[in-house]
Design a protein around this motif. Sequence first.
Motif, PDB file in Angstrom:
ATOM      1  N   LEU A 222     -16.652 -29.707  28.969  1.00  0.00           N
ATOM      2  CA  LEU A 222     -15.492 -29.425  29.796  1.00  0.00           C
ATOM      3  C   LEU A 222     -14.356 -28.897  28.921  1.00  0.00           C
ATOM      4  CD1 LEU A 222     -14.893 -29.565  32.808  1.00  0.00           C
ATOM      5  CD2 LEU A 222     -13.782 -31.770  32.436  1.00  0.00           C
ATOM      6  N   LYS A 223     -14.495 -27.640  28.529  1.00  0.00           N
ATOM      7  CA  LYS A 223     -13.469 -26.943  27.749  1.00  0.00           C
ATOM      8  C   LYS A 223     -13.540 -25.463  28.100  1.00  0.00           C
ATOM      9  CE  LYS A 223     -14.382 -26.299  23.340  1.00  0.00           C
ATOM     10  NZ  LYS A 223     -14.701 -26.533  21.920  1.00  0.00           N
ATOM     11  N   ALA A 224     -12.371 -24.832  28.231  1.00  0.00           N
ATOM     12  CA  ALA A 224     -12.318 -23.421  28.604  1.00  0.00           C
ATOM     13  C   ALA A 224     -11.126 -22.772  27.919  1.00  0.00           C
ATOM     14  CB  ALA A 224     -12.212 -23.262  30.114  1.00  0.00           C
ATOM     15  N   PHE A 225     -11.237 -21.480  27.758  1.00  0.00           N
ATOM     16  CA  PHE A 225     -10.197 -20.722  27.052  1.00  0.00           C
ATOM     17  C   PHE A 225      -9.845 -19.496  27.881  1.00  0.00           C
ATOM     18  CE2 PHE A 225      -8.791 -17.585  23.868  1.00  0.00           C
ATOM     19  CZ  PHE A 225      -7.794 -18.315  23.252  1.00  0.00           C
ATOM     20  N   LEU A 226      -8.555 -19.316  28.165  1.00  0.00           N
ATOM     21  CA  LEU A 226      -8.089 -18.190  28.977  1.00  0.00           C
ATOM     22  C   LEU A 226      -7.209 -17.286  28.130  1.00  0.00           C
ATOM     23  CD1 LEU A 226      -7.553 -16.681  31.673  1.00  0.00           C
ATOM     24  CD2 LEU A 226      -5.705 -18.327  32.098  1.00  0.00           C
ATOM     25  N   ILE A 227      -7.535 -16.007  28.090  1.00  0.00           N
ATOM     26  CA  ILE A 227      -6.731 -15.037  27.349  1.00  0.00           C
ATOM     27  C   ILE A 227      -6.013 -14.128  28.344  1.00  0.00           C
ATOM     28  CG2 ILE A 227      -8.714 -13.484  27.056  1.00  0.00           C
ATOM     29  CD1 ILE A 227      -7.432 -12.649  24.367  1.00  0.00           C
ATOM     30  N   LEU A 228      -4.688 -13.974  28.135  1.00  0.00           N
ATOM     31  CA  LEU A 228      -3.831 -13.177  29.020  1.00  0.00           C
ATOM     32  C   LEU A 228      -3.013 -12.197  28.200  1.00  0.00           C
ATOM     33  CD1 LEU A 228      -2.377 -16.136  31.114  1.00  0.00           C
ATOM     34  CD2 LEU A 228      -4.064 -14.497  31.946  1.00  0.00           C
ATOM     35  N   ASP A 229      -2.466 -11.174  28.860  1.00  0.00           N
ATOM     36  CA  ASP A 229      -1.497 -10.328  28.162  1.00  0.00           C
ATOM     37  C   ASP A 229      -0.099 -10.902  28.371  1.00  0.00           C
ATOM     38  OD1 ASP A 229      -0.625  -9.565  30.681  1.00  0.00           O
ATOM     39  OD2 ASP A 229      -1.673  -7.647  30.672  1.00  0.00           O
ATOM     40  N   ASN A 230       0.901 -10.227  27.839  1.00  0.00           N
ATOM     41  CA  ASN A 230       2.266 -10.756  27.871  1.00  0.00           C
ATOM     42  C   ASN A 230       3.079 -10.258  29.058  1.00  0.00           C
ATOM     43  OD1 ASN A 230       2.545 -12.426  25.402  1.00  0.00           O
ATOM     44  ND2 ASN A 230       1.878 -10.537  24.428  1.00  0.00           N
ATOM     45  N   ALA A 231       2.450 -10.090  30.208  1.00  0.00           N
ATOM     46  CA  ALA A 231       3.157  -9.655  31.404  1.00  0.00           C
ATOM     47  C   ALA A 231       4.179 -10.717  31.825  1.00  0.00           C
ATOM     48  CB  ALA A 231       2.171  -9.408  32.544  1.00  0.00           C
ATOM     49  N   PRO A 232       5.316 -10.306  32.383  1.00  0.00           N
ATOM     50  CA  PRO A 232       6.342 -11.268  32.810  1.00  0.00           C
ATOM     51  C   PRO A 232       5.836 -12.296  33.817  1.00  0.00           C
ATOM     52  CG  PRO A 232       7.204  -9.029  32.829  1.00  0.00           C
ATOM     53  CD  PRO A 232       5.732  -8.916  32.599  1.00  0.00           C
ATOM     54  N   SER A 233       4.790 -11.937  34.557  1.00  0.00           N
ATOM     55  CA  SER A 233       4.258 -12.854  35.573  1.00  0.00           C
ATOM     56  C   SER A 233       3.429 -13.985  34.972  1.00  0.00           C
ATOM     57  CB  SER A 233       3.398 -12.079  36.569  1.00  0.00           C
ATOM     58  OG  SER A 233       2.350 -11.394  35.907  1.00  0.00           O
ATOM     59  N   HIS A 234       3.108 -13.902  33.674  1.00  0.00           N
ATOM     60  CA  HIS A 234       2.292 -14.926  33.017  1.00  0.00           C
ATOM     61  C   HIS A 234       3.203 -15.892  32.261  1.00  0.00           C
ATOM     62  CE1 HIS A 234      -0.938 -11.522  32.834  1.00  0.00           C
ATOM     63  NE2 HIS A 234      -0.770 -11.997  34.056  1.00  0.00           N
ATOM     64  N   PRO A 235       3.454 -17.086  32.783  1.00  0.00           N
ATOM     65  CA  PRO A 235       4.399 -18.022  32.164  1.00  0.00           C
ATOM     66  C   PRO A 235       3.926 -18.490  30.785  1.00  0.00           C
ATOM     67  CG  PRO A 235       3.153 -19.114  33.898  1.00  0.00           C
ATOM     68  CD  PRO A 235       2.820 -17.656  33.985  1.00  0.00           C
ATOM     69  N   LYS A 236       4.876 -18.621  29.863  1.00  0.00           N
ATOM     70  CA  LYS A 236       4.534 -19.030  28.500  1.00  0.00           C
ATOM     71  C   LYS A 236       4.188 -20.513  28.417  1.00  0.00           C
ATOM     72  CE  LYS A 236       5.190 -14.907  27.139  1.00  0.00           C
ATOM     73  NZ  LYS A 236       3.999 -14.062  27.011  1.00  0.00           N
ATOM     74  N   ASP A 237       4.584 -21.293  29.436  1.00  0.00           N
ATOM     75  CA  ASP A 237       4.289 -22.733  29.422  1.00  0.00           C
ATOM     76  C   ASP A 237       3.091 -23.063  30.309  1.00  0.00           C
ATOM     77  OD1 ASP A 237       5.492 -22.100  31.817  1.00  0.00           O
ATOM     78  OD2 ASP A 237       6.749 -23.899  31.897  1.00  0.00           O
ATOM     79  N   LEU A 238       2.148 -22.130  30.415  1.00  0.00           N
ATOM     80  CA  LEU A 238       1.009 -22.313  31.314  1.00  0.00           C
ATOM     81  C   LEU A 238       0.174 -23.538  30.946  1.00  0.00           C
ATOM     82  CD1 LEU A 238      -0.509 -21.278  33.756  1.00  0.00           C
ATOM     83  CD2 LEU A 238      -1.772 -19.711  32.276  1.00  0.00           C
ATOM     84  N   GLU A 239      -0.004 -23.796  29.648  1.00  0.00           N
ATOM     85  CA  GLU A 239      -0.782 -24.978  29.239  1.00  0.00           C
ATOM     86  C   GLU A 239      -0.123 -26.265  29.737  1.00  0.00           C
ATOM     87  OE1 GLU A 239      -1.972 -25.353  25.196  1.00  0.00           O
ATOM     88  OE2 GLU A 239      -3.159 -23.511  25.189  1.00  0.00           O
TER      89      GLU A 239
END
Length: 253
Positions: A222-239
Amino acid sequence: EEMDRLLAIWIKDRQVKGDATNQDIICHKAKIIYDDIKKNVPGSSSNQDNEEEFKASRGWFFRFKKRCGIHSVTMHGEAGSADKKEAEKFSINFQKFIKDEGYCPQQVFNADETGLFWERMSSRTFITKEEKKLPGHKAMKDRLTLMCSSNASGDLKIKLLLVYHSENPRIFKKNNVIKSKLPVHWKYNQKSWVIQVIFNEWILETFAPAVKKFLLEKELPLKAFLILDNAPSHPKDLEEILHENYPFIKVQY
């Protein structure tokens, strides 16, 4: 021939720099190169009145295109502004991170938005040789935004997030459509954009539950890794947003 060679080098240099190069720019540069070469050819000035002037005409341009094999393409904003050196560094570090942390392709996810002009008609068309022109029309340009996501192995495609400018389109009312039963996570925004509130909702209600269910069914750690770009819609505190119920999902931008 010398002008063609120098012009091709110049076009390649502009391509590497990411500068736009159209027909007018190429023709203008061709005349400059031609005049520079002519100045350095012995005796060329004395014969100037008898020589046909090089005009870099449309016909010349099309012949030049065939000789050098250049063609027109659409420039894409993100690719044009990308820092290739930093991207290469990130790629190396990313691969090392995945290996060191022991993620398999089924545990590594990516998500990204794309605009879809779902009613847009082509701006170009072929017509018969008998017709000189085609009556103009106003092309429909209704658009929506899709958030696509899957794992690196491709065996889990997350339910699409769809953002439209209307919460309840008339066709929905007419046909009694229940949005919760659609094969997409339907949201609306006046400009059809993915904003942080919508993104967070999709992550918590669609993405994370689907990932957890998939990993358990496949009997994977039970471990997963999500990679995103730096779009304004992607919050930096998602974790932090994921931490309460889905602490096993790590995020990198």
